[in-house]
Design a protein around this motif. Sequence first.
Motif, short mmCIF file in Angstrom:
data_model
loop_
_atom_site.label_atom_id
_atom_site.label_comp_id
_atom_site.label_asym_id
_atom_site.label_seq_id
_atom_site.Cartn_x
_atom_site.Cartn_y
_atom_site.Cartn_z
N TYR A 157 0.85 -1.21 0.00
CA TYR A 157 0.00 0.00 0.00
C TYR A 157 0.88 1.25 0.00
O TYR A 157 0.54 2.26 -0.61
CB TYR A 157 -1.02 -0.01 1.16
N THR A 167 -8.73 1.96 4.33
CA THR A 167 -9.37 0.75 3.79
C THR A 167 -10.88 0.79 4.05
O THR A 167 -11.31 1.24 5.11
CB THR A 167 -8.81 -0.53 4.44
N ALA A 336 -6.48 -6.22 -1.42
CA ALA A 336 -6.73 -5.35 -0.25
C ALA A 336 -5.72 -4.20 -0.18
O ALA A 336 -6.05 -3.11 0.29
CB ALA A 336 -6.68 -6.17 1.04
N SER A 339 -7.20 -1.43 -1.86
CA SER A 339 -8.56 -1.07 -1.44
C SER A 339 -8.71 0.34 -0.87
O SER A 339 -9.82 0.88 -0.92
CB SER A 339 -9.11 -2.11 -0.44
N PRO A 340 -7.63 0.99 -0.34
CA PRO A 340 -7.84 2.38 0.09
C PRO A 340 -8.29 3.29 -1.05
O PRO A 340 -8.78 4.40 -0.80
CB PRO A 340 -6.44 2.78 0.61
N LEU A 370 -4.80 -4.00 6.88
CA LEU A 370 -3.66 -4.42 6.08
C LEU A 370 -2.45 -4.73 6.96
O LEU A 370 -2.17 -3.99 7.90
CB LEU A 370 -3.30 -3.32 5.09
#
Length: 378
Positions: A157, A167, A336, A339-340, A370
């Motif tokens: 991320y 998230t 994931a 996903s933010p 995460l």
Amino acid sequence: MASDNFTVPAPVATRVVSRREFVQLAAAAAPLTALQANTAEPVAALKVQVVRLKLRHTWTTTMSSSAYRDTVHVAYTRDGITGYGEGAPIARYNEDAAGARQTLEAARALLLSRDAMQFAKIMSQFLEGVTGNWAAKAAADIALLDWVGKKLGIPLYSYFGLDAADTPVTTFSIGIDSPEMIREKTREAAEFPVLKIKLGRGSDEETLEAVRSVTDKPLRVDANEGWKDKEEAVRKINWLESQGVEFVEQPLPAHMIEQTRWVRSRVHLPLIADEACQRPADIPKLNDAYDGVNIKLDKSGGMLEAYKMIQIAKALGMKTMLGCMISSSVSVTAAAHLSPLVDYADLDGNLLISNDPFQGVRVERGRLRLPAAPGLGL
Ligand code: MG
């Protein structure tokens, strides 16, 4: 090294070597050099494996029903670092695990041909050189990026410039089943604030009634192309609005884009494209027919392409969603990490299996959490 089983010429430093002797020594050393090159550890290694994931409950949608799923796993090792990747082949796109493994074996030389820091170049050659086989491509992309994150010492991320605090909540999916089993699954999903309900197989009213007999939480509905005409879709969607449903995924078959546009002008609930939206180039064609797109690594061919799709959808003013297939924590954690960026997440594929070989992203009261370790953080 080769010196144990190879006769090394006597040391020559203590005496003056004639030019003729020097040439002879050099000729004798040449095979040694060649042997060393052959027996040295390879610079990089790739392991490809099909893993059978067992489902907690038999999983039924409009497309299939099964007790297990096979996904293809990749371990890419270089400089003592191993990156892990996974792809879940989608039958709808004529993919299976054996084919995904073959594709990765065929791409072995390409994947090992250059430093993995050139992952974007490697992946663009893979994408251009091989048609289809998106799950295999996703597995390679995820393994290379996991390796890169580990090499740089940062979680993915951070590599994408995102904040782990952003998230979204993930839905938990309830597959098509008997009303009794649907009530049980809905109770089991108590920790999730939003549920995704699979419809489209003719038992829609019964299914929703079973869910609503257990919970009043917000629902999202996935029809998986199950409604076959536009009037039926309008009727169902307007009824679902009265049942506390937030949006509807893929109400009509993917190719019925015009009819979906007609439906959209007659309903309030947002429509999200899943089967109709596989690759970046699909998105502009869906504008006006859908409000948003469901992006999956196994459709796009990995994180780099999924990132591109999210940006294209946002640029067109569409809602973005990250989904997944039934897969282990490798693939779900990869999604994931992006996903933010998105409005909605449906990243529960790893929660539907009972033999997850990895641990990565976690879910706390529905929110994706995460891991902060480098790469995927598995
Ligand atoms: Mg879907």
